[in-house]
Design a protein around this motif. Structure first.
Motif, PDB file in Angstrom:
ATOM      1  N   UNK A  59       0.851  -1.204   0.000  1.00  0.00           N
ATOM      2  CA  UNK A  59       0.000   0.000   0.000  1.00  0.00           C
ATOM      3  C   UNK A  59       0.884   1.251   0.000  1.00  0.00           C
ATOM      4  N   UNK A  60       1.987   1.180   0.731  1.00  0.00           N
ATOM      5  CA  UNK A  60       2.890   2.333   0.767  1.00  0.00           C
ATOM      6  C   UNK A  60       3.520   2.580  -0.608  1.00  0.00           C
ATOM      7  N   UNK A  61       3.969   1.480  -1.231  1.00  0.00           N
ATOM      8  CA  UNK A  61       4.567   1.620  -2.574  1.00  0.00           C
ATOM      9  C   UNK A  61       3.519   2.109  -3.573  1.00  0.00           C
ATOM     10  N   UNK A  62       2.298   1.613  -3.423  1.00  0.00           N
ATOM     11  CA  UNK A  62       1.224   2.035  -4.335  1.00  0.00           C
ATOM     12  C   UNK A  62       0.934   3.525  -4.174  1.00  0.00           C
ATOM     13  N   UNK A  63       0.902   3.973  -2.930  1.00  0.00           N
ATOM     14  CA  UNK A  63       0.650   5.406  -2.690  1.00  0.00           C
ATOM     15  C   UNK A  63       1.776   6.239  -3.293  1.00  0.00           C
ATOM     16  N   UNK A  64       3.023   5.765  -3.099  1.00  0.00           N
ATOM     17  CA  UNK A  64       4.169   6.498  -3.665  1.00  0.00           C
ATOM     18  C   UNK A  64       4.057   6.578  -5.179  1.00  0.00           C
ATOM     19  N   UNK A  65       3.678   5.456  -5.782  1.00  0.00           N
ATOM     20  CA  UNK A  65       3.580   5.400  -7.235  1.00  0.00           C
ATOM     21  C   UNK A  65       2.481   6.347  -7.753  1.00  0.00           C
ATOM     22  N   UNK A  66       1.367   6.378  -7.063  1.00  0.00           N
ATOM     23  CA  UNK A  66       0.275   7.274  -7.481  1.00  0.00           C
ATOM     24  C   UNK A  66       0.692   8.743  -7.338  1.00  0.00           C
ATOM     25  N   UNK A  67       1.427   9.035  -6.252  1.00  0.00           N
ATOM     26  CA  UNK A  67       1.846  10.428  -6.018  1.00  0.00           C
ATOM     27  C   UNK A  67       2.897  10.879  -7.031  1.00  0.00           C
ATOM     28  N   UNK A  68       3.755   9.933  -7.439  1.00  0.00           N
ATOM     29  CA  UNK A  68       4.819  10.287  -8.384  1.00  0.00           C
ATOM     30  C   UNK A  68       4.325  10.319  -9.834  1.00  0.00           C
ATOM     31  N   UNK A  89     -12.932   8.371  -3.548  1.00  0.00           N
ATOM     32  CA  UNK A  89     -12.917   9.836  -3.714  1.00  0.00           C
ATOM     33  C   UNK A  89     -11.757  10.448  -2.929  1.00  0.00           C
ATOM     34  N   UNK A  90     -11.529   9.949  -1.707  1.00  0.00           N
ATOM     35  CA  UNK A  90     -10.447  10.507  -0.872  1.00  0.00           C
ATOM     36  C   UNK A  90      -9.072  10.234  -1.475  1.00  0.00           C
ATOM     37  N   UNK A  91      -8.902   9.025  -2.014  1.00  0.00           N
ATOM     38  CA  UNK A  91      -7.609   8.678  -2.610  1.00  0.00           C
ATOM     39  C   UNK A  91      -7.347   9.530  -3.855  1.00  0.00           C
ATOM     40  N   UNK A  92      -8.393   9.726  -4.647  1.00  0.00           N
ATOM     41  CA  UNK A  92      -8.258  10.559  -5.849  1.00  0.00           C
ATOM     42  C   UNK A  92      -7.820  11.964  -5.451  1.00  0.00           C
ATOM     43  N   UNK A  93      -8.436  12.485  -4.432  1.00  0.00           N
ATOM     44  CA  UNK A  93      -8.118  13.842  -3.949  1.00  0.00           C
ATOM     45  C   UNK A  93      -6.669  13.892  -3.438  1.00  0.00           C
ATOM     46  N   UNK A  94      -6.298  12.888  -2.626  1.00  0.00           N
ATOM     47  CA  UNK A  94      -4.958  12.898  -2.014  1.00  0.00           C
ATOM     48  C   UNK A  94      -3.849  12.780  -3.060  1.00  0.00           C
ATOM     49  N   UNK A  95      -4.113  12.044  -4.151  1.00  0.00           N
ATOM     50  CA  UNK A  95      -3.049  11.782  -5.143  1.00  0.00           C
ATOM     51  C   UNK A  95      -3.213  12.598  -6.420  1.00  0.00           C
ATOM     52  N   UNK A 209      -4.413   6.678   3.857  1.00  0.00           N
ATOM     53  CA  UNK A 209      -3.504   7.119   4.944  1.00  0.00           C
ATOM     54  C   UNK A 209      -2.080   7.258   4.429  1.00  0.00           C
ATOM     55  N   UNK A 210      -1.617   6.229   3.703  1.00  0.00           N
ATOM     56  CA  UNK A 210      -0.232   6.242   3.196  1.00  0.00           C
ATOM     57  C   UNK A 210      -0.038   7.403   2.225  1.00  0.00           C
ATOM     58  N   UNK A 211      -1.045   7.662   1.392  1.00  0.00           N
ATOM     59  CA  UNK A 211      -0.919   8.747   0.406  1.00  0.00           C
ATOM     60  C   UNK A 211      -0.813  10.096   1.120  1.00  0.00           C
ATOM     61  N   UNK A 212      -1.627  10.297   2.157  1.00  0.00           N
ATOM     62  CA  UNK A 212      -1.567  11.584   2.878  1.00  0.00           C
ATOM     63  C   UNK A 212      -0.213  11.750   3.568  1.00  0.00           C
ATOM     64  N   UNK A 213       0.282  10.635   4.155  1.00  0.00           N
ATOM     65  CA  UNK A 213       1.554  10.700   4.882  1.00  0.00           C
ATOM     66  C   UNK A 213       2.715  10.956   3.900  1.00  0.00           C
ATOM     67  N   UNK A 214       2.726  10.212   2.792  1.00  0.00           N
ATOM     68  CA  UNK A 214       3.844  10.338   1.849  1.00  0.00           C
ATOM     69  C   UNK A 214       3.801  11.658   1.077  1.00  0.00           C
ATOM     70  N   UNK A 215       2.618  12.216   0.950  1.00  0.00           N
ATOM     71  CA  UNK A 215       2.516  13.521   0.277  1.00  0.00           C
ATOM     72  C   UNK A 215       3.277  14.556   1.103  1.00  0.00           C
ATOM     73  N   UNK A 216       3.094  14.483   2.411  1.00  0.00           N
ATOM     74  CA  UNK A 216       3.808  15.415   3.311  1.00  0.00           C
ATOM     75  C   UNK A 216       5.311  15.130   3.289  1.00  0.00           C
ATOM     76  N   UNK A 217       5.680  13.863   3.135  1.00  0.00           N
ATOM     77  CA  UNK A 217       7.103  13.487   3.197  1.00  0.00           C
ATOM     78  C   UNK A 217       7.893  13.971   1.976  1.00  0.00           C
ATOM     79  N   UNK A 218       7.227  14.169   0.850  1.00  0.00           N
ATOM     80  CA  UNK A 218       7.900  14.709  -0.337  1.00  0.00           C
ATOM     81  C   UNK A 218       8.395  13.660  -1.326  1.00  0.00           C
ATOM     82  N   UNK A 219       8.789  14.137  -2.512  1.00  0.00           N
ATOM     83  CA  UNK A 219       9.089  13.234  -3.633  1.00  0.00           C
ATOM     84  C   UNK A 219      10.312  12.335  -3.416  1.00  0.00           C
ATOM     85  N   UNK A 220      11.423  12.838  -2.808  1.00  0.00           N
ATOM     86  CA  UNK A 220      12.571  11.924  -2.614  1.00  0.00           C
ATOM     87  C   UNK A 220      12.177  10.710  -1.767  1.00  0.00           C
TER      88      UNK A 220
END
Ligand code: PTJ
Length: 254
Positions: A59-68, A89-95, A209-220
């Motif tokens: 799930x964490x890798x998936x969130x990272x992939x969607x954000x990138x 809807x929430x995931x779409x918004x977060x990513x 949850x992972x998408x919101x957390x990783x969004x704050x953590x940034x792209x690197x």
């Protein structure tokens, strides 16, 4: 939920069934969707109806992939719409992802009903309806019909609860595919780049949850999470987890 006592040992599972049967009565879950849920339940039983560490890492890798991603899309069928409309809807918004209805048993009326259900749950824009659709090459089911500004030009596609040849076809088009599937042995689970072996009702909130957390953590940080992820290992761990639980149960232990 109607008539299910709070103490019922199978309450959660019965609630999931109620959401699906309600979706069926409203005309957006198909008959085969109810059968698909039964297959999922059997695998969830083998998992102990709990999310494994392999699912959390996926799930964490998936969130990272969607954000990138430049053009991420969440593909929604009848079952996902019935079980996780708000989380979609929430995931779409977060990513910053688009939401597209893509179904195997396609009728325009089902597509419209699923889209309406998602909009009611907070999705801003829902693609996938209408006639001006593009086609995924070498795919012969109705799932080949996709929106040009959605799945057709997406670089990352999240899909759930489908087993078939679409994952392979999407990968041949150069897309990264993320799948949520309780069966780690399915064609989709084995063909996807990232497979979350978990029930969607647990996987989708974990993804949000992972998408919101990783969004704050940034792209690197997102890139590092994705680089360190190994899908073959996650699938092996999911099968091992099921094996161990079944062996324990067969030995009379819980
Ligand atoms: O809405 P449509 O028209 O697109 O129809 C959807 C169907 C029923 C065609 C689609 O869900 C499907 O292809 O079903 P399958 O082939 O039975 O595959 C469903 C996969 O999802 C199986 O591997 C199940 O184990 C898995 N699954 C079922 N329920 C869940 C699940 N995975 C995660 N969470 C679940 N709740």
């Amino acid at each position: 939920m109607n008539g299910i006592p709070p103490s019922h040992p199978r309450r959660k599972s019965l609630e999931i069934r109620e959401k699906l049967t309600a979706g069926y009565r409203k005309g957006f879950v198909c008959e085969a969707g109810l059968i698909a849920q039964g297959r999922g339940e059997a695998f969830d039983y083998c998992l102990g109806e709990r999310s494994g560490r392999f699912a959390a890492r996926a799930a964490e890798a998936a969130a990272a992939s969607l954000l990138l991603a430049r053009r991420p899309v969440i593909s929604v069928n009848g079952n996902l719409a019935a079980l996780c409309p708000e989380e979609t809807a929430e995931l779409a918004e977060a990513c910053g992802a688009k939401v597209e209805v893509n179904i195997f048993y396609r009728t325009e009326s089902r597509v419209r009903r699923i889209a309406a259900h998602l909009r009611k749950a907070g999705a801003k824009e829902v693609l996938g309806s209408g006639r001006a659709l593009a086609s995924i090459p070498e795919l012969f089911s109705s799932r080949r019909r996709v929106s040009r500004e959605g799945i057709y030009t997406a670089d990352v596609v999240l899909l759930a609860m489908e087993d078939g040849d679409r994952t392979r076809a999407l990968r041949r088009m150069g897309k990264r595919v993320i799948a949520i599937d309780l069966n780690p042995l399915s064609v989709t689970a084995r063909e996807a780049d990232i497979t979350i072996v978990d029930n969607v009702v647990r996987a989708m909130p974990a993804l949000v949850k992972a998408a919101r957390r990783l969004k704050r953590a940034g792209r690197p940080r997102q890139a590092a999470v994705l680089k360190n992820y190994d899908n073959k290992r996650a699938l092996r761990e999911a099968v091992a987890c099921m094996n161990q639980r079944l062996s324990r149960l067969a030995g009379g232990r819980r």
